[in-house]
Design a protein around this motif. Structure first.
Motif, short mmCIF file in Angstrom:
data_model
loop_
_atom_site.label_atom_id
_atom_site.label_comp_id
_atom_site.label_asym_id
_atom_site.label_seq_id
_atom_site.Cartn_x
_atom_site.Cartn_y
_atom_site.Cartn_z
N GLY A 173 0.59 -2.31 -25.85
CA GLY A 173 -0.46 -3.16 -26.40
C GLY A 173 -1.51 -3.57 -25.39
N ILE A 174 -1.51 -2.91 -24.23
CA ILE A 174 -2.43 -3.29 -23.15
C ILE A 174 -3.85 -2.79 -23.45
CG2 ILE A 174 -3.00 -2.97 -20.70
CD1 ILE A 174 0.04 -2.63 -20.21
N SER A 175 -4.82 -3.71 -23.41
CA SER A 175 -6.21 -3.32 -23.60
C SER A 175 -7.07 -3.61 -22.37
CB SER A 175 -6.81 -4.04 -24.81
OG SER A 175 -6.74 -5.44 -24.65
N GLY A 176 -6.48 -4.27 -21.37
CA GLY A 176 -7.20 -4.58 -20.14
C GLY A 176 -6.24 -5.07 -19.08
N PRO A 177 -6.70 -5.25 -17.85
CA PRO A 177 -5.81 -5.66 -16.75
C PRO A 177 -5.02 -6.93 -17.04
CG PRO A 177 -7.98 -5.03 -15.91
CD PRO A 177 -8.09 -5.07 -17.41
N GLU A 178 -5.59 -7.82 -17.83
CA GLU A 178 -4.91 -9.09 -18.10
C GLU A 178 -4.83 -9.38 -19.60
OE1 GLU A 178 -7.20 -11.92 -15.93
OE2 GLU A 178 -6.62 -11.11 -13.96
N THR A 179 -4.96 -8.30 -20.42
CA THR A 179 -5.01 -8.49 -21.86
C THR A 179 -3.98 -7.64 -22.58
OG1 THR A 179 -7.41 -8.79 -21.65
CG2 THR A 179 -6.52 -8.52 -23.88
N ARG A 186 -7.73 3.84 -31.75
CA ARG A 186 -7.60 2.74 -30.79
C ARG A 186 -6.26 2.02 -30.97
NH1 ARG A 186 -8.43 -2.74 -30.20
NH2 ARG A 186 -9.20 -3.34 -28.11
N LYS A 187 -5.84 1.83 -32.22
CA LYS A 187 -4.56 1.15 -32.49
C LYS A 187 -3.40 1.98 -31.91
CE LYS A 187 -2.24 -2.09 -34.92
NZ LYS A 187 -2.17 -2.06 -36.38
N VAL A 188 -3.47 3.28 -32.08
CA VAL A 188 -2.43 4.16 -31.53
C VAL A 188 -2.38 4.04 -30.01
CG1 VAL A 188 -1.83 6.59 -31.14
CG2 VAL A 188 -2.42 5.82 -33.44
#
Length: 375
Positions: A215-221, A206-208
């Motif tokens: 570093g995007i994990s979501g549309p606004e994150t 997940r870190k990779v």
């Protein structure tokens, strides 16, 4: 024959039938989805993970950024012990990530980092070891991981050359904390450009994934500072298709390697690395060492073979620590690297690729035999 009409290059990229690539590209045009984890990216990642027999695999745009992201993903600081007998990327990645490479000498038999010399280089600043499976020959995994465990160090294997290699039937991407494979066009398996990171921890995967996509994990994150190292759909298609041919290409390379060994075995001053017991090799390169009793230096042999349209490579030369901008860097320790320096001055890789003809191998070896100077 005086010389080859067409150059025999040191390597040649394998390409699948063009019709098959075009057919797959048509589907990209249908959807206009070129990158950002498209369907071919997902298909390739799944297939390559199964082929390598690893828990997790992440696809990246190239092997160099993959190695930098591997370092970043483990949060490494301070010093990393590594080998100077490698491609520039290994050392550059460490330096680009703000760490200091500490160079360890290599084994004469395998060209890999010498595990018996690692512990003398460990200090309070050491955070990891980055060994390289040079020419696809596996490092001494057991010794390296024993040292790492004893000193609480991370291990990143630079497996750029080692796609498809196994040790005791275990895929080489299962060792250490993380392994990096290069999928550059010149490799035994490629996706035009590309890289793979393999690891066994889901949290590291997940870190990779975050690091390679800003570093995007979501549309606004945005969870962390990352970069752009995503593999695109065109690369993924090439990887998917080439994966169908990899075992056949390794088999062909093995036959070529065996022919080289048969014909060079009795030439004084020419030495090569044999297969390692309980290892499935991929025969990605065919390096030889040119010793004094051959009568010509490595450089002289390299230049004379060019006269016959045979192109070899001084690989790896010079050592990365001997690059001009590293040589005079006061931060880098200057340990005893006598074996690495000796090998770097004598090594030459001969042409090898899956459709190299055996009769051409015979001609190459005949030239090497006839160029020998009796001393």
């Amino acid at each position: 024959m005086d010389k080859f009409e067409q150059p025999i290059m040191v390597t040649k990229s394998f390409l699948p039938p063009i019709e098959r690539y075009i057919e797959r590209m048509g589907k990209i045009w249908e959807k206009s989805w070129l990158t950002n984890n498209g369907e071919f990216h997902a298909e390739f990642e799944n297939k390559v993970r199964k082929y390598l027999e690893v828990g997790n695999a992440s696809l990246l745009v190239n092997g160099h950024l993959a190695l930098e992201i591997a370092i970043e993903s483990l949060g490494l600081k301070g010093e990393i012990i590594t080998t100077p007998f490698t491609f520039a990327s290994t050392t550059h990645a460490i330096v680009n990530c703000g760490l200091t490479p500490v160079f360890c000498d290599i084994e004469r038999r395998t060209f890999n980092i010498d595990p018996d010399k690692i512990e003398d280089l460990i200090t309070s600043k050491t955070s990891a070891i980055i060994p390289v499976h040079v020419f696809g020959n596996p490092c001494n995994i057991e010794k390296i991981e024993s040292i790492a465990k004893r000193h609480n160090l991370k291990v990143i294997y630079d497996a750029a050359h080692a796609f498809g290699v196994k040790i005791n039937e275990i895929g080489i991407g299962n060792f250490g904390d993380i392994s990096m494979f290069s999928l550059h066009a010149t490799k035994v398996f490629h996706s035009i450009e590309g890289g793979i990171l393999t690891c066994n921890k889901e949290s590291l995967k997940r870190k990779v994934e975050l690091l390679k996509n800003f570093g995007i994990s979501g549309p606004e994150t945005i969870e962390l500072v990352g970069t752009n190292a995503k593999m695109n759909e065109f690369q993924a298609i090439m990887g998917i298709l080439n994966l169908e041919y990899i075992e056949e290409n390794i088999r062909k390379r093995k036959v070529i390697t065996q022919k080289y060994r048969e014909l060079l075995r009795n030439i004084d001053g020419i030495y090569y690395v044999d297969d390692i017991e309980n290892v499935k090799h991929n025969y990605s390169y065919f390096p030889v060492i040119v010793e004094e009793e051959y009568g010509l230096s490595r450089d002289e042999l390299h230049d004379k073979l060019k006269d016959y349209n045979i192109f070899t490579r001084k690989y790896f030369y010079p050592l990365t620590i001997d690059f001009e901008f590293y040589k005079n860097d006061f931060r880098f320790k200057k340990p005893d690297l006598r074996i690495a320096k000796s090998i770097a001055e004598k090594v030459i890789t001969l042409p090898i690729y899956s459709d190299l003809k055996l009769e051409d191998v015979e001609i190459i070896c005949d030239k090497i035999a006839n160029l020998k100077v009796n001393i």
